[in-house]
Design an enzyme around this catalytic site. Structure first.
Site, PDB file in Angstrom:
ATOM      1  N   HIS A   1      -3.061   1.226   6.800  1.00  0.00           N
ATOM      2  CA  HIS A   1      -2.944   0.834   5.243  1.00  0.00           C
ATOM      3  C   HIS A   1      -3.003   2.806   4.382  1.00  0.00           C
ATOM      4  O   HIS A   1      -3.396   3.094   4.974  1.00  0.00           O
ATOM      5  CB  HIS A   1      -5.358   0.702   4.687  1.00  0.00           C
ATOM      6  CG  HIS A   1      -4.793   0.640   3.079  1.00  0.00           C
ATOM      7  ND1 HIS A   1      -4.536  -0.246   1.963  1.00  0.00           N
ATOM      8  CD2 HIS A   1      -6.031   1.265   2.612  1.00  0.00           C
ATOM      9  CE1 HIS A   1      -4.452   0.565   1.475  1.00  0.00           C
ATOM     10  NE2 HIS A   1      -5.585   0.733   1.363  1.00  0.00           N
TER      11      HIS A   1
ATOM     12  N   ASP B   1      -7.574   5.459  -3.592  1.00  0.00           N
ATOM     13  CA  ASP B   1      -6.492   4.472  -3.153  1.00  0.00           C
ATOM     14  C   ASP B   1      -6.744   3.349  -4.334  1.00  0.00           C
ATOM     15  O   ASP B   1      -6.879   2.832  -5.014  1.00  0.00           O
ATOM     16  CB  ASP B   1      -7.604   3.694  -2.269  1.00  0.00           C
ATOM     17  CG  ASP B   1      -6.838   2.429  -1.918  1.00  0.00           C
ATOM     18  OD1 ASP B   1      -6.032   2.537  -1.527  1.00  0.00           O
ATOM     19  OD2 ASP B   1      -6.923   2.259  -0.305  1.00  0.00           O
TER      20      ASP B   1
ATOM     21  N   CYS C   1       0.769  -1.547  -0.123  1.00  0.00           N
ATOM     22  CA  CYS C   1      -0.054  -0.069  -0.106  1.00  0.00           C
ATOM     23  C   CYS C   1       0.732   1.415  -0.210  1.00  0.00           C
ATOM     24  O   CYS C   1       0.465   2.215  -0.641  1.00  0.00           O
ATOM     25  CB  CYS C   1      -1.069  -0.015   1.435  1.00  0.00           C
ATOM     26  SG  CYS C   1      -0.017   0.048   3.051  1.00  0.00           S
TER      27      CYS C   1
ATOM     28  N   ASP D   1     -17.395  -0.891  12.595  1.00  0.00           N
ATOM     29  CA  ASP D   1     -17.864  -1.955  13.959  1.00  0.00           C
ATOM     30  C   ASP D   1     -17.357  -3.442  12.835  1.00  0.00           C
ATOM     31  O   ASP D   1     -18.126  -3.646  12.177  1.00  0.00           O
ATOM     32  CB  ASP D   1     -18.976  -2.194  13.854  1.00  0.00           C
ATOM     33  CG  ASP D   1     -19.790  -0.335  14.627  1.00  0.00           C
ATOM     34  OD1 ASP D   1     -19.034  -0.050  15.078  1.00  0.00           O
ATOM     35  OD2 ASP D   1     -20.866  -0.446  14.164  1.00  0.00           O
TER      36      ASP D   1
ATOM     37  N   GLU E   1     -15.555  11.016  18.454  1.00  0.00           N
ATOM     38  CA  GLU E   1     -16.072   9.946  19.187  1.00  0.00           C
ATOM     39  C   GLU E   1     -17.399  11.240  20.497  1.00  0.00           C
ATOM     40  O   GLU E   1     -17.265  11.671  20.567  1.00  0.00           O
ATOM     41  CB  GLU E   1     -14.771   9.635  20.293  1.00  0.00           C
ATOM     42  CG  GLU E   1     -14.290   8.541  18.866  1.00  0.00           C
ATOM     43  CD  GLU E   1     -15.159   7.332  19.040  1.00  0.00           C
ATOM     44  OE1 GLU E   1     -16.004   7.128  18.361  1.00  0.00           O
ATOM     45  OE2 GLU E   1     -14.234   6.186  18.184  1.00  0.00           O
TER      46      GLU E   1
ATOM     47  N   ASN F   1     -14.529   3.582   9.959  1.00  0.00           N
ATOM     48  CA  ASN F   1     -16.020   3.483  10.446  1.00  0.00           C
ATOM     49  C   ASN F   1     -16.380   2.264  10.877  1.00  0.00           C
ATOM     50  O   ASN F   1     -16.965   2.749  11.439  1.00  0.00           O
ATOM     51  CB  ASN F   1     -17.080   4.290   9.555  1.00  0.00           C
ATOM     52  CG  ASN F   1     -16.557   6.053  10.072  1.00  0.00           C
ATOM     53  OD1 ASN F   1     -16.558   6.413  11.241  1.00  0.00           O
ATOM     54  ND2 ASN F   1     -16.620   6.528   9.097  1.00  0.00           N
TER      55      ASN F   1
END
Length: 465
Positions: free
Chosen positions: A337, A360, A278, A402, A449, A400
């Site tokens: 990354h 990317d 990367c 979970d 947060e 982001n």
């Protein structure tokens, strides 16, 4: 009178292209290697013509011709006819005589801020106002036209000189790696002004499927470059390898510069170079974008989710005995990354989505069938607007998602038994403007947060899926 009977023709063209000259200094292209005329769109430049006799505006007609690509067409803006005018207007291809001295005339030429970038051949066409018979003089030297972050009508305009120095003109930088608890930095030589780099970058655009007429739009150009830096599906610049076996190439960690890679790719007529991971893909992308005049930076995301089905969650599957089910576990979280941000307006999106765009070039998932990702508005990612092109859901998930743990039941269905909130997207980092310090830009990608805006972005997202 006898002079006027001599048919007007051009003896020589001086593009006034030396590195020390006014053209290249004013266009911020004086660092590029060599003495070609390298200019930026939307800004005036001068050329000097030596004629076989004095020019007479009453009886002589003269225009410039610029052509780019294999099949130049006026309708596609790849064949440009530049007339001589008395009062040039900004935003058009036009030329004006600013000095006349004997047989020499000096022209000030203007280009539109959305002109097609790339390599142009120049010719000068002369003919008498009355009667037939034009004469064409072809310049031996070409003109390279680039994006212009100094021009406020160019979509890549960046209204901050210190940032332009960093994101367009700085040819070295820092790439961040490691873990969020132990962030390492490596110096990288972007080298966009080195010998052969501009040629290599234009060669990459040539190798792509994009028609030359598409090279005026930075969104287009960035998307094509994100696909062309990896060799996954289009004989791009660099082959990705995560196997640990690099015997038939160079280990990704051995590179410290984009220059050798781009030079090798160009000199072998587009044979992909082995190998990269990367940070190498990102370093090369920064080089190519800065070289073409698009402000760019390399960005590292720690605890980066790789969401293969763009569900915006990272899912881990276990069997009844809580052993991982390998063939289902294609989602993963990488320690770090590295991708890129590039700066541009987004007239193709609703207002408020210009500025930094994530792109990317590491081959992860195909986007519309091609291994590329972006440009995705960082603002859209922060606000949870994942429906906006290009590839916003993928980048949103990287920063982001979970982490959800599933266990297989006896009947073959799965139940969720654990959820790790906020497991990804930490310490998003890039080199600071004007120093070698690390700048944390997490706040650009996500609201802090626990704030209502953060929860809102995540809820907006859940609604859109």
């Amino acid at each position: 009178y006898s002079q006027q009977k001599i048919k007007l023709s051009v003896c020589s063209v001086d593009l006034l292209s030396s590195k020390e000259g006014q053209n290249r200094k004013e266009h911020h292209t004086d660092q590029y290697h060599g003495d070609g005329l390298i200019i930026r769109r939307g800004q005036r430049f001068n050329v000097e013509l030596e004629l076989n006799r004095a020019y007479n505006a009453d009886t002589d007609k003269l225009h410039l011709d610029l052509k780019t690509g294999p099949l130049p067409m006026v309708s596609k803006s790849t064949h440009v006819i530049i007339p001589l005018v008395q009062q040039p207007k900004d935003g058009h291809w036009e030329a004006k005589i600013i000095e006349q001295n004997g047989n020499k005339i000096k022209l000030s030429v203007n280009s539109p801020p959305k002109a097609v970038i790339g390599l142009y051949g120049l010719s000068v066409v002369t003919n008498p106002l009355k009667g037939e018979g034009s004469t064409t003089y072809n310049s031996a030297k070409n003109i390279t036209l680039l994006f212009n972050p100094w021009c406020e009508d160019d979509p890549v305009f960046l209204d901050d000189e210190e940032q332009r120095k960093e994101y367009v003109l700085n040819d070295t930088g820092r790439l961040y790696y490691g873990t969020e608890k132990q962030i390492g930095a490596r110096t990288w030589n972007f080298g966009q002004f080195h010998e052969g780099m501009l040629d290599a970058c234009l060669f990459i655009l040539e190798k792509s499927d994009m028609p030359p007429s598409g090279r005026g739009d930075p969104v287009n150009v960035v998307r094509v470059i994100s696909a062309m830096i990896n060799a996954q599906d289009d004989f791009g610049v660099l082959v990705g390898n995560w196997s640990g076996d690099y015997t038939d190439g160079v280990s990704p960690s051995a590179w410290s510069s984009s220059v050798e890679i781009l030079r090798k790719y160009h000199s072998t007529n587009g044979t992909p170079v082995s190998y990269g991971q990367c940070w190498v893909f990102s370093g090369i992308t920064t080089t190519v974008l800065r070289c073409l005049g698009i402000p760019a930076r390399s960005v590292t995301n720690f605890q980066s989710a790789h969401d293969t089905d763009v569900s915006l969650t990272t899912d881990v599957y276990f069997d009844e005995d809580l052993d991982p089910i390998d063939y289902l576990n294609s989602d993963s979280v990488w320690n770090f990354h590295v991708w890129n941000d590039c700066w541009m307006a987004r007239p193709d999106l609703p207002p408020g989505h210009g500025g930094w765009q994530a792109v990317d070039a590491t081959p992860q998932e195909t986007s519309q069938g091609t291994f590329c990702c972006g440009p995705a508005s960082v603002n859209a990612i922060r606000c949870g607007h994942v429906y906006l092109k290009h590839d916003a859901p993928f980048v949103f998930a990287e920063v982001n998602s979970d982490k959800i743990y599933w266990q297989r039941n006896r009947d073959g269905t799965f139940s969720q038994f654990h959820m790790e909130k906020k497991a990804v997207g930490h310490q998003i980092s890039t080199k600071a403007v004007g120093s070698d310090e690390r700048a944390d830009i997490t706040h650009l990608y996500k609201h802090p947060e626990g704030t209502q805006r953060r929860r809102l972005a995540e809820e907006v997202n859940a609604c859109q899926l």
